[in-house]
Scaffold this motif. Structure first.
Motif, PDB file in Angstrom:
ATOM      1  N   MET A   1      -3.319   3.928  10.104  1.00  0.00           N
ATOM      2  CA  MET A   1      -5.181   3.691   9.132  1.00  0.00           C
ATOM      3  C   MET A   1      -4.685   2.083   8.074  1.00  0.00           C
ATOM      4  O   MET A   1      -3.510   2.224   7.886  1.00  0.00           O
ATOM      5  CB  MET A   1      -5.850   4.466   8.657  1.00  0.00           C
ATOM      6  N   ALA A   2      -5.416   1.406   8.310  1.00  0.00           N
ATOM      7  CA  ALA A   2      -5.182   0.609   7.614  1.00  0.00           C
ATOM      8  C   ALA A   2      -5.799   0.320   5.686  1.00  0.00           C
ATOM      9  O   ALA A   2      -6.045   1.110   6.117  1.00  0.00           O
ATOM     10  CB  ALA A   2      -5.903  -0.916   7.778  1.00  0.00           C
ATOM     11  N   VAL A   3      -4.821   0.119   5.234  1.00  0.00           N
ATOM     12  CA  VAL A   3      -4.741   0.342   3.659  1.00  0.00           C
ATOM     13  C   VAL A   3      -5.312  -0.607   3.092  1.00  0.00           C
ATOM     14  O   VAL A   3      -4.891  -2.253   3.489  1.00  0.00           O
ATOM     15  CB  VAL A   3      -2.898   0.110   3.772  1.00  0.00           C
ATOM     16  N   THR A   4      -6.351  -0.643   2.371  1.00  0.00           N
ATOM     17  CA  THR A   4      -7.427  -1.251   1.883  1.00  0.00           C
ATOM     18  C   THR A   4      -7.083  -1.474   0.361  1.00  0.00           C
ATOM     19  O   THR A   4      -7.704  -1.879   0.045  1.00  0.00           O
ATOM     20  CB  THR A   4      -8.953  -1.103   2.214  1.00  0.00           C
ATOM     21  N   GLU A   5      -6.023  -0.680  -0.611  1.00  0.00           N
ATOM     22  CA  GLU A   5      -5.705  -0.271  -1.982  1.00  0.00           C
ATOM     23  C   GLU A   5      -5.620  -1.703  -1.968  1.00  0.00           C
ATOM     24  O   GLU A   5      -4.478  -1.943  -1.861  1.00  0.00           O
ATOM     25  CB  GLU A   5      -5.944   0.689  -2.346  1.00  0.00           C
ATOM     26  N   ARG A   6      -6.518  -2.404  -3.220  1.00  0.00           N
ATOM     27  CA  ARG A   6      -5.720  -3.255  -4.576  1.00  0.00           C
ATOM     28  C   ARG A   6      -5.368  -3.033  -5.904  1.00  0.00           C
ATOM     29  O   ARG A   6      -6.168  -2.272  -5.787  1.00  0.00           O
ATOM     30  CB  ARG A   6      -6.362  -4.347  -4.246  1.00  0.00           C
ATOM     31  N   ASP A   7      -3.872  -3.250  -5.851  1.00  0.00           N
ATOM     32  CA  ASP A   7      -3.548  -3.085  -6.958  1.00  0.00           C
ATOM     33  C   ASP A   7      -4.193  -3.950  -8.449  1.00  0.00           C
ATOM     34  O   ASP A   7      -4.617  -5.415  -7.811  1.00  0.00           O
ATOM     35  CB  ASP A   7      -2.067  -3.912  -7.259  1.00  0.00           C
ATOM     36  N   PRO A   8      -5.899  -3.206  -9.273  1.00  0.00           N
ATOM     37  CA  PRO A   8      -6.044  -3.608 -10.178  1.00  0.00           C
ATOM     38  C   PRO A   8      -5.635  -4.852 -11.032  1.00  0.00           C
ATOM     39  O   PRO A   8      -6.369  -6.200 -11.490  1.00  0.00           O
ATOM     40  CB  PRO A   8      -6.755  -2.795 -10.629  1.00  0.00           C
ATOM     41  N   HIS A   9      -4.263  -5.158 -11.330  1.00  0.00           N
ATOM     42  CA  HIS A   9      -3.738  -5.714 -12.217  1.00  0.00           C
ATOM     43  C   HIS A   9      -3.028  -7.160 -11.554  1.00  0.00           C
ATOM     44  O   HIS A   9      -3.164  -8.346 -11.904  1.00  0.00           O
ATOM     45  CB  HIS A   9      -2.155  -5.113 -13.011  1.00  0.00           C
ATOM     46  N   THR A  10      -2.727  -6.926 -10.333  1.00  0.00           N
ATOM     47  CA  THR A  10      -1.676  -8.087  -9.648  1.00  0.00           C
ATOM     48  C   THR A  10      -3.293  -9.156  -8.088  1.00  0.00           C
ATOM     49  O   THR A  10      -3.269  -9.876  -7.734  1.00  0.00           O
ATOM     50  CB  THR A  10      -1.106  -8.289  -9.065  1.00  0.00           C
ATOM     51  N   GLY A  11      -4.253  -7.896  -7.887  1.00  0.00           N
ATOM     52  CA  GLY A  11      -5.002  -7.992  -6.873  1.00  0.00           C
ATOM     53  C   GLY A  11      -4.196  -8.331  -5.446  1.00  0.00           C
ATOM     54  O   GLY A  11      -4.723  -8.124  -3.882  1.00  0.00           O
ATOM     55  N   HIS A  12      -3.076  -8.004  -5.774  1.00  0.00           N
ATOM     56  CA  HIS A  12      -2.094  -7.387  -3.903  1.00  0.00           C
ATOM     57  C   HIS A  12      -2.330  -6.195  -3.653  1.00  0.00           C
ATOM     58  O   HIS A  12      -2.478  -5.171  -4.139  1.00  0.00           O
ATOM     59  CB  HIS A  12      -0.596  -7.406  -4.843  1.00  0.00           C
ATOM     60  N   GLN A  13      -3.010  -6.265  -2.236  1.00  0.00           N
ATOM     61  CA  GLN A  13      -2.835  -4.821  -1.049  1.00  0.00           C
ATOM     62  C   GLN A  13      -1.897  -3.898  -1.342  1.00  0.00           C
ATOM     63  O   GLN A  13      -0.468  -4.098  -1.739  1.00  0.00           O
ATOM     64  CB  GLN A  13      -3.274  -5.181   0.120  1.00  0.00           C
ATOM     65  N   THR A  14      -1.992  -2.467  -1.417  1.00  0.00           N
ATOM     66  CA  THR A  14      -0.559  -2.007  -1.878  1.00  0.00           C
ATOM     67  C   THR A  14       0.282  -1.169  -0.356  1.00  0.00           C
ATOM     68  O   THR A  14      -0.487  -1.333   0.715  1.00  0.00           O
ATOM     69  CB  THR A  14      -1.042  -0.649  -2.317  1.00  0.00           C
ATOM     70  N   THR A  15       1.000  -1.350   0.038  1.00  0.00           N
ATOM     71  CA  THR A  15       1.287  -0.235   1.079  1.00  0.00           C
ATOM     72  C   THR A  15       1.376   0.563   1.841  1.00  0.00           C
ATOM     73  O   THR A  15       1.562   1.172   2.775  1.00  0.00           O
ATOM     74  CB  THR A  15       2.829  -0.653   0.827  1.00  0.00           C
ATOM     75  N   GLY A  16       0.895   1.398   0.498  1.00  0.00           N
ATOM     76  CA  GLY A  16       0.389   3.734   1.017  1.00  0.00           C
ATOM     77  C   GLY A  16       1.688   3.585   0.654  1.00  0.00           C
ATOM     78  O   GLY A  16       1.007   5.460   0.715  1.00  0.00           O
ATOM     79  N   HIS A  17       2.763   3.097  -0.188  1.00  0.00           N
ATOM     80  CA  HIS A  17       4.028   4.257  -0.816  1.00  0.00           C
ATOM     81  C   HIS A  17       4.253   4.319  -1.853  1.00  0.00           C
ATOM     82  O   HIS A  17       3.812   3.440  -2.922  1.00  0.00           O
ATOM     83  CB  HIS A  17       5.240   2.949  -0.153  1.00  0.00           C
ATOM     84  N   GLU A  18       3.767   5.067  -2.165  1.00  0.00           N
ATOM     85  CA  GLU A  18       3.875   6.014  -3.869  1.00  0.00           C
ATOM     86  C   GLU A  18       5.620   6.682  -4.027  1.00  0.00           C
ATOM     87  O   GLU A  18       5.457   7.547  -3.403  1.00  0.00           O
ATOM     88  CB  GLU A  18       2.515   6.460  -4.146  1.00  0.00           C
ATOM     89  N   TRP A  19       6.100   6.031  -5.072  1.00  0.00           N
ATOM     90  CA  TRP A  19       6.850   7.450  -6.179  1.00  0.00           C
ATOM     91  C   TRP A  19       6.543   8.018  -7.181  1.00  0.00           C
ATOM     92  O   TRP A  19       6.408   6.574  -7.904  1.00  0.00           O
ATOM     93  CB  TRP A  19       7.982   6.124  -5.592  1.00  0.00           C
ATOM     94  N   ASN A  20       6.432   8.827  -7.374  1.00  0.00           N
ATOM     95  CA  ASN A  20       6.090   9.208  -8.699  1.00  0.00           C
ATOM     96  C   ASN A  20       5.511   8.437  -9.722  1.00  0.00           C
ATOM     97  O   ASN A  20       5.140   8.342 -10.877  1.00  0.00           O
ATOM     98  CB  ASN A  20       7.393   9.231  -9.812  1.00  0.00           C
ATOM     99  N   GLY A  21       4.017   8.219  -8.816  1.00  0.00           N
ATOM    100  CA  GLY A  21       2.919   7.701  -9.221  1.00  0.00           C
ATOM    101  C   GLY A  21       2.691   6.488  -9.502  1.00  0.00           C
ATOM    102  O   GLY A  21       1.975   5.380  -9.505  1.00  0.00           O
TER     103      GLY A  21
END
Length: 293
Positions: free
Chosen positions: A1-21
Motif C-alpha cells: 500500500m502506497a504511503v501518502t502521508e506528508r510531514d506538515p512541517h517540510t511537505g515531504h512524504q513519510t516512509t511509513g517507518h516510525e520509532w517512538n513517535g
C-alpha cells in the motif's frame, strides 16, 4: 500500500517507518551529493583513460598521456648523477691539498662528507667524529696509524683487523695476564709504570716502588711494540702511552684491563662498499674536521 502521508512541517512524504513517535521522512538526496558523485565518476573515468591505472597480469594500462613513474624516477636519478659527476670528477682529479684549497669544493666536501660519515662511520665514531671508548677520536691529531691523507685513505680502504680485506691493517695487544705471560703483581706494576708515562706524579709516593718494578716489566715485554719510551709506533698501529689520549680509558682500572686481557679492535674495510671518490671525500672531510686542533 502506497504511503501518502506528508510531514506538515517540510511537505515531504513519510516512509511509513516510525520509532517512538518519530516518523522517517522520504527525503530526496541533496543535489550537491549527486553533483560530486557525478564529478568523481567523471574524474575516475578520465584518469583511467589518461593515466596508468588497471593491472593486466604482467603489464597495465599505460594511459593516453604515457606517464611512467619508473621512467620519471630514472630520469631524475640520471640527471642527479650527471650533476654529481661534474664535481666528483674534479675531486678525483685533484690531490688532497688542491681540494682543501678550493672553497667551492670544500663546501661540497663538508656537505657530502657529513652525509657519508653519518651513513657509514657515525655508528662507531659518533656524529661529530669524536669517538668513544674503543673508537678513536678522528678530530684530534693523535692517529694510531698516522694522519697523513694517504695513510687515512689506506686505513679507510682496508680497515683494521677486517676479515673482508686481505690487505687489512693488523694490530693486537697481547693478553699478558689472561694468557699467563705475566703474573698479577707484574700486571699491576706495569700498569703503574704506564700511568706514570703520561702523569709523572704517579711515580711519586706510595706507587714509586711499583712504578720502578713496572719499568723493568715494560722493558722486558712492551718495548718491542711501544718503544723504549712508550711513544708507540704508527707503522704497527701501536698507541703512544706518554700523552693523554686513550682509546680504552686512561684510568688505572682501564689500563689494567688492557694489559691483563689484551685489546683487538676492528674497523671494517670500506674499499668494496664506498667508491674511491667517496673515500677521498671522507679523507678530506676528516682532515677538515681536525684542522682547527
Amino acid at each position: 500500500m502506497a504511503v501518502t502521508e506528508r510531514d506538515p512541517h517540510t511537505g515531504h512524504q513519510t516512509t511509513g517507518h516510525e520509532w517512538n513517535g518519530i516518523k522517517e521522512l522520504n527525503t530526496p538526496v541533496p543535489r550537491a551529493v549527486w553533483f560530486f558523485l557525478i564529478l568523481s565518476a567523471l574524474f575516475a573515468v578520465g584518469y583511467w583513460i589518461l593515466m596508468p591505472a588497471w593491472p593486466l597480469g604482467r603489464t597495465y594500462t599505460h594511459g593516453l598521456l604515457g606517464v611512467d613513474q619508473r621512467t620519471t624516477v630514472t630520469r631524475i636519478v640520471e640527471r642527479a648523477a650527471q650533476e654529481r659527476s661534474a664535481w666528483t670528477g674534479r675531486i678525483a682529479a685533484l690531490d688532497y691539498n688542491q681540494i682543501r684549497a678550493d672553497p667551492a669544493l670544500m663546501k661540497i666536501v663538508r656537505e657530502d662528507g657529513h652525509r657519508l660519515f653519518g651513513d657509514n662511520c657515525a655508528a662507531c665514531h659518533g656524529v661529530n667524529a669524536t669517538g668513544g671508548k674503543g673508537f678513536p677520536n678522528l678530530t684530534d691529531r693523535d692517529w694510531l696509524w698516522g694522519g697523513s691523507p694517504g695513510t687515512i685513505a689506506q686505513t679507510i680502504a682496508v680497515g683494521v683487523n677486517s676479515s673482508k680485506s686481505k690487505d687489512t691493517r693488523v694490530s693486537q695487544m697481547l693478553a699478558f695476564g689472561r694468557d699467563g705471560i705475566l703474573d698479577n703483581n707484574a700486571v699491576l706494576a706495569v700498569t703503574d709504570y704506564v700511568l706514570s708515562l703520561s702523569d709523572p706524579a704517579h711515580a711519586l709516593g706510595r706507587t714509586a716502588q711499583s712504578v720502578a718494578a713496572g719499568q723493568a716489566v715494560f722493558a722486558a715485554n712492551c718495548v718491542a711494540c711501544h718503544g723504549p719510551e712508550g711513544r708507540g709506533n704508527q707503522a704497527l698501529g701501536v698507541p703512544n702511552l706518554t700523552d693523554h689520549t686513550w682509546l680504552y680509558g686512561g684510568d688505572a682500572e682501564s689500563v689494567y684491563t688492557s694489559v691483563y686481557g689484551g685489546r683487538q679492535g676492528e674497523m671494517p674495510a670500506w674499499q668494496n662498499q664506498l667508491s674511491p671518490v667517496d673515500r677521498k671525500i671522507l679523507v678530506v672531510y676528516l682532515l677538515d674536521k681536525g684542522a682547527g686542533r
